[in-house]
Design a protein around this motif. Structure first.
Motif, PDB file in Angstrom:
ATOM      1  N   LEU A 204      32.118  42.447  33.421  1.00 22.22           N
ATOM      2  CA  LEU A 204      33.452  41.904  33.158  1.00 22.22           C
ATOM      3  C   LEU A 204      34.141  42.650  32.031  1.00 22.22           C
ATOM      4  O   LEU A 204      33.544  42.916  30.986  1.00 22.22           O
ATOM      5  CB  LEU A 204      33.328  40.415  32.797  1.00 22.22           C
ATOM      6  CG  LEU A 204      34.603  39.733  32.291  1.00 22.22           C
ATOM      7  CD1 LEU A 204      35.687  39.723  33.359  1.00 22.22           C
ATOM      8  CD2 LEU A 204      34.287  38.307  31.814  1.00 22.22           C
ATOM      9  N   SER A 205      35.424  42.954  32.248  1.00 17.98           N
ATOM     10  CA  SER A 205      36.254  43.568  31.216  1.00 17.98           C
ATOM     11  C   SER A 205      37.155  42.492  30.605  1.00 17.98           C
ATOM     12  O   SER A 205      38.120  42.064  31.248  1.00 17.98           O
ATOM     13  CB  SER A 205      37.113  44.678  31.809  1.00 17.98           C
ATOM     14  OG  SER A 205      38.120  45.079  30.892  1.00 17.98           O
ATOM     15  N   PRO A 206      36.867  42.027  29.390  1.00 20.72           N
ATOM     16  CA  PRO A 206      37.714  40.995  28.769  1.00 20.72           C
ATOM     17  C   PRO A 206      39.186  41.390  28.666  1.00 20.72           C
ATOM     18  O   PRO A 206      40.054  40.544  28.930  1.00 20.72           O
ATOM     19  CB  PRO A 206      37.075  40.791  27.399  1.00 20.72           C
ATOM     20  CG  PRO A 206      35.639  41.126  27.612  1.00 20.72           C
ATOM     21  CD  PRO A 206      35.671  42.291  28.567  1.00 20.72           C
ATOM     22  N   VAL A 234      31.739  32.182  30.620  1.00 18.98           N
ATOM     23  CA  VAL A 234      30.403  32.743  30.477  1.00 18.98           C
ATOM     24  C   VAL A 234      30.139  33.680  31.646  1.00 18.98           C
ATOM     25  O   VAL A 234      30.215  33.278  32.811  1.00 18.98           O
ATOM     26  CB  VAL A 234      29.328  31.644  30.443  1.00 18.98           C
ATOM     27  CG1 VAL A 234      27.937  32.254  30.392  1.00 18.98           C
ATOM     28  CG2 VAL A 234      29.550  30.730  29.248  1.00 18.98           C
ATOM     29  N   SER A 235      29.824  34.939  31.351  1.00 15.76           N
ATOM     30  CA  SER A 235      29.593  35.954  32.370  1.00 15.76           C
ATOM     31  C   SER A 235      28.185  36.502  32.225  1.00 15.76           C
ATOM     32  O   SER A 235      27.782  36.918  31.132  1.00 15.76           O
ATOM     33  CB  SER A 235      30.621  37.091  32.226  1.00 15.76           C
ATOM     34  OG  SER A 235      30.369  38.118  33.155  1.00 15.76           O
ATOM     35  N   ARG A 257      31.514  39.683  39.663  1.00 18.47           N
ATOM     36  CA  ARG A 257      32.640  39.155  40.434  1.00 18.47           C
ATOM     37  C   ARG A 257      33.925  39.815  39.958  1.00 18.47           C
ATOM     38  O   ARG A 257      34.199  39.903  38.753  1.00 18.47           O
ATOM     39  CB  ARG A 257      32.752  37.642  40.260  1.00 18.47           C
ATOM     40  CG  ARG A 257      31.637  36.861  40.927  1.00 18.47           C
ATOM     41  CD  ARG A 257      31.732  36.932  42.436  1.00 18.47           C
ATOM     42  NE  ARG A 257      32.838  36.133  42.939  1.00 18.47           N
ATOM     43  CZ  ARG A 257      33.354  36.265  44.156  1.00 18.47           C
ATOM     44  NH1 ARG A 257      32.887  37.191  44.976  1.00 18.47           N
ATOM     45  NH2 ARG A 257      34.333  35.499  44.563  1.00 18.47           N
ATOM     46  N   PRO A 258      34.765  40.289  40.874  1.00 16.46           N
ATOM     47  CA  PRO A 258      36.016  40.939  40.467  1.00 16.46           C
ATOM     48  C   PRO A 258      37.049  39.929  39.995  1.00 16.46           C
ATOM     49  O   PRO A 258      36.967  38.737  40.317  1.00 16.46           O
ATOM     50  CB  PRO A 258      36.472  41.614  41.764  1.00 16.46           C
ATOM     51  CG  PRO A 258      35.933  40.735  42.853  1.00 16.46           C
ATOM     52  CD  PRO A 258      34.601  40.240  42.341  1.00 16.46           C
ATOM     53  N   LEU A 259      38.022  40.414  39.241  1.00 14.52           N
ATOM     54  CA  LEU A 259      39.116  39.537  38.837  1.00 14.52           C
ATOM     55  C   LEU A 259      39.895  39.055  40.049  1.00 14.52           C
ATOM     56  O   LEU A 259      40.383  37.921  40.079  1.00 14.52           O
ATOM     57  CB  LEU A 259      40.060  40.265  37.884  1.00 14.52           C
ATOM     58  CG  LEU A 259      39.512  40.612  36.497  1.00 14.52           C
ATOM     59  CD1 LEU A 259      40.576  41.327  35.691  1.00 14.52           C
ATOM     60  CD2 LEU A 259      39.030  39.366  35.768  1.00 14.52           C
ATOM     61  N   ARG A 260      40.030  39.937  41.051  1.00  9.81           N
ATOM     62  CA  ARG A 260      40.685  39.574  42.297  1.00  9.81           C
ATOM     63  C   ARG A 260      39.861  40.121  43.454  1.00  9.81           C
ATOM     64  O   ARG A 260      39.388  41.242  43.424  1.00  9.81           O
ATOM     65  CB  ARG A 260      42.107  40.135  42.356  1.00  9.81           C
ATOM     66  CG  ARG A 260      43.014  39.587  41.269  1.00  9.81           C
ATOM     67  CD  ARG A 260      44.463  39.935  41.532  1.00  9.81           C
ATOM     68  NE  ARG A 260      44.707  41.375  41.445  1.00  9.81           N
ATOM     69  CZ  ARG A 260      45.879  41.945  41.716  1.00  9.81           C
ATOM     70  NH1 ARG A 260      46.888  41.207  42.134  1.00  9.81           N
ATOM     71  NH2 ARG A 260      46.034  43.241  41.583  1.00  9.81           N
ATOM     72  N   THR A 261      39.724  39.310  44.502  1.00 11.68           N
ATOM     73  CA  THR A 261      38.961  39.730  45.677  1.00 11.68           C
ATOM     74  C   THR A 261      39.874  40.477  46.644  1.00 11.68           C
ATOM     75  O   THR A 261      41.054  40.690  46.372  1.00 11.68           O
ATOM     76  CB  THR A 261      38.335  38.508  46.365  1.00 11.68           C
ATOM     77  OG1 THR A 261      39.375  37.597  46.731  1.00 11.68           O
ATOM     78  CG2 THR A 261      37.369  37.802  45.424  1.00 11.68           C
ATOM     79  N   ALA A 262      39.330  40.854  47.796  1.00  9.63           N
ATOM     80  CA  ALA A 262      40.096  41.647  48.768  1.00  9.63           C
ATOM     81  C   ALA A 262      41.348  40.916  49.252  1.00  9.63           C
ATOM     82  O   ALA A 262      42.361  41.552  49.568  1.00  9.63           O
ATOM     83  CB  ALA A 262      39.204  42.008  49.954  1.00  9.63           C
ATOM     84  N   ASP A 263      41.296  39.576  49.316  1.00  9.72           N
ATOM     85  CA  ASP A 263      42.479  38.832  49.771  1.00  9.72           C
ATOM     86  C   ASP A 263      43.440  38.502  48.627  1.00  9.72           C
ATOM     87  O   ASP A 263      44.393  37.743  48.815  1.00  9.72           O
ATOM     88  CB  ASP A 263      42.059  37.557  50.498  1.00  9.72           C
ATOM     89  CG  ASP A 263      41.288  36.582  49.601  1.00  9.72           C
ATOM     90  OD1 ASP A 263      41.159  36.866  48.393  1.00  9.72           O
ATOM     91  OD2 ASP A 263      40.813  35.562  50.115  1.00  9.72           O
ATOM     92  N   LYS A 264      43.162  39.069  47.432  1.00 15.84           N
ATOM     93  CA  LYS A 264      44.002  38.928  46.238  1.00 15.84           C
ATOM     94  C   LYS A 264      43.910  37.562  45.573  1.00 15.84           C
ATOM     95  O   LYS A 264      44.632  37.299  44.601  1.00 15.84           O
ATOM     96  CB  LYS A 264      45.482  39.248  46.555  1.00 15.84           C
ATOM     97  CG  LYS A 264      45.704  40.653  47.081  1.00 15.84           C
ATOM     98  CD  LYS A 264      45.151  41.708  46.129  1.00 15.84           C
ATOM     99  CE  LYS A 264      45.387  43.123  46.666  1.00 15.84           C
ATOM    100  NZ  LYS A 264      44.772  44.159  45.805  1.00 15.84           N
ATOM    101  N   THR A 265      43.049  36.686  46.063  1.00 15.61           N
ATOM    102  CA  THR A 265      42.787  35.480  45.294  1.00 15.61           C
ATOM    103  C   THR A 265      41.909  35.852  44.099  1.00 15.61           C
ATOM    104  O   THR A 265      41.300  36.921  44.074  1.00 15.61           O
ATOM    105  CB  THR A 265      42.081  34.409  46.140  1.00 15.61           C
ATOM    106  OG1 THR A 265      40.844  34.928  46.632  1.00 15.61           O
ATOM    107  CG2 THR A 265      42.965  33.973  47.308  1.00 15.61           C
ATOM    108  N   SER A 266      41.844  34.965  43.116  1.00 11.89           N
ATOM    109  CA  SER A 266      41.104  35.264  41.896  1.00 11.89           C
ATOM    110  C   SER A 266      40.021  34.220  41.644  1.00 11.89           C
ATOM    111  O   SER A 266      40.327  33.033  41.453  1.00 11.89           O
ATOM    112  CB  SER A 266      42.042  35.307  40.687  1.00 11.89           C
ATOM    113  OG  SER A 266      41.291  35.379  39.474  1.00 11.89           O
TER     114      SER A 266
END
Length: 414
Positions: A204-206, A234-235, A257-266
């Motif tokens: 994770l990038s804060p 907590v990551s 886990r990405p900040l946003r997934t492929a469908d652009k939800t977060s």
């Protein structure tokens, strides 16, 4: 926790009459087992505490006074005014079928929740001169050299936190904890201190997370009428659970886990919605809770300009394509139903409310009213508030798309 007063028909304003320190000790040699000690002072009014817990998680109970076995736990008669209780808490706990953990102790870090360290408690007490007793409480972590702690609680010093639960007789720890050789970051956003605790191995990038929240958290806070002083993120990496889990003023999320997934939800906005929502779902309302969280994790980004119209339309297409249809959503906990079908239904419901009110109201008004009222939300209550906001029952909409799970032929006009 349930307070069981022994006398007095009226309940007076609580007055701090006793104190309690919860001391959690972790050692390098046995980090997977924490020693937890309760130290109570001035507890003359407390007659007994009933502790309920999983014996596979908590064991080796010892304490002053008397400890008696009961169904699902122990009855503790502390015999005050001074008392103590000590037990062992086994940190590791598997979630699901793939050896992923929602509580785990590594050699250099621990990620866990208050519910994993402390039993549920019911208290029987006496009242004196109409005064209902109340506690002054602290949570204290005693950790190996070089370790740090993070909790969504007011800090009183290194590893020491204040506990305040208005209306509770016994203040209790809550939320997620991160302990160990952590990387800690924080930033104030929308009047909240956002703390990020990363265990070694988290990707994770804060700064990226803070940029996402700076444009979306103000609207989310306003939507849910919620502004806690602190929110802890907590990551942590494998073997932790590959997803997110919300807690009180805090949530855990897997370090990859990405900040946003492929469908652009977060996933981050999704969990934040759960953290801030001041109501609880009933047994038939998973589709409401998860549908709203997933829908607004997309919608808030659209409003802030992070998602353009084309990407927004593609996301709705993902919902429809990967949803679980032709089922009763009120009886579903399947992710395809709650995280794909349900958010598309929320989008369509927003369109219907706007159309019915000539753009004067929308789904935000439904969520805002639920948030203000709090309590438990079931499907019937949700439908009632939709009717109050839109001026129409929308019975056919709910029957068609929620009860029978009929998919939409068009996202906007169906």
């Amino acid at each position: 926790m349930t307070a069981l007063p022994a006398a007095a028909d009226t309940v007076a304003t609580p007055k701090e009459t006793f104190s309690v320190d919860y001391v959690v000790t972790v050692t390098n040699r046995h980090s997977a087992v924490a020693t937890v000690r309760w130290e109570l002072v001035g507890i003359d009014e407390i007659r007994e505490l009933r502790l309920h817990y999983d014996p596979k998680r908590l064991d080796h109970f010892e304490g002053s006074g008397r400890l008696e076995p009961i169904d699902g736990g122990l009855r503790w008669i502390p015999a005050g005014p001074y008392a103590h209780l000590t037990y062992h808490a086994h940190i590791d706990h598997v979630r699901g079928q793939h050896q992923r953990y929602d509580s785990y102790a590594d050699g250099n870090w621990i990620v866990t929740r208050a519910r994993d360290l402390f039993p549920r408690v019911a208290i029987s007490c006496e009242t004196r001169e109409g005064e209902r007793p109340s506690s002054r409480a602290r949570l204290i972590f005693r950790l190996p050299p070089g370790w740090q702690s993070a909790a969504a609680l007011p800090a009183l010093g290194k590893g020491t936190y204040q506990l305040r639960e208005p209306g509770r007789l016994l203040d209790r720890p809550h939320g997620w904890f991160a302990l160990g050789k952590l990387r800690l970051d924080h930033r104030e956003i929308a009047g909240m201190m956002i703390q990020v605790a990363r265990a070694p191995g988290s990707a994770l990038s804060p700064p990226d997370l803070f940029r996402l929240l700076e444009t979306t958290l103000p609207d989310l806070s306003k939507l849910l009428h919620a502004q806690p002083a602190t929110v802890l993120v907590v990551s942590a990496p494998d073997p932790m659970w590959h997803g997110g889990i919300s807690g009180e003023n805090s949530f855990y999320i897997h370090g990859k886990r990405p900040l946003r997934t492929a469908d652009k939800t977060s996933p981050y906005l999704h969990e934040l919605f759960h953290v801030l929502q001041p109501y609880k779902p009933a047994a038939d309302a998973d589709w409401i809770e998860e549908g709203l969280a997933e829908y607004y994790s997309l919608e808030l980004q659209r409003r802030s300009g992070l998602v353009d119209p084309a990407a927004y339309a593609r996301a709705l297409g993902y919902f429809q394509r990967f949803g679980k249809w032709n089922v009763n959503l009120t009886q579903q906990q399947d992710n395809a139903a709650t995280n794909n079908s349900a958010p598309l239904i929320m989008y369509a419901l927003d369109q219907h409310i706007q159309h019915a009110t000539a753009g004067k109201k929308r789904l935000d008004d439904v969520v805002g009213r639920l948030a203000q009222d709090g309590g438990e939300v079931d499907t019937a209550r949700f439908m009632q508030v939709v009717k109050q906001v839109s001026g129409k029952p929308l019975t056919k909409f709910f029957d068609r798309h929620v009860v029978h799970g009929i998919p939409f032929s068009h996202h906007v006009t169906d």
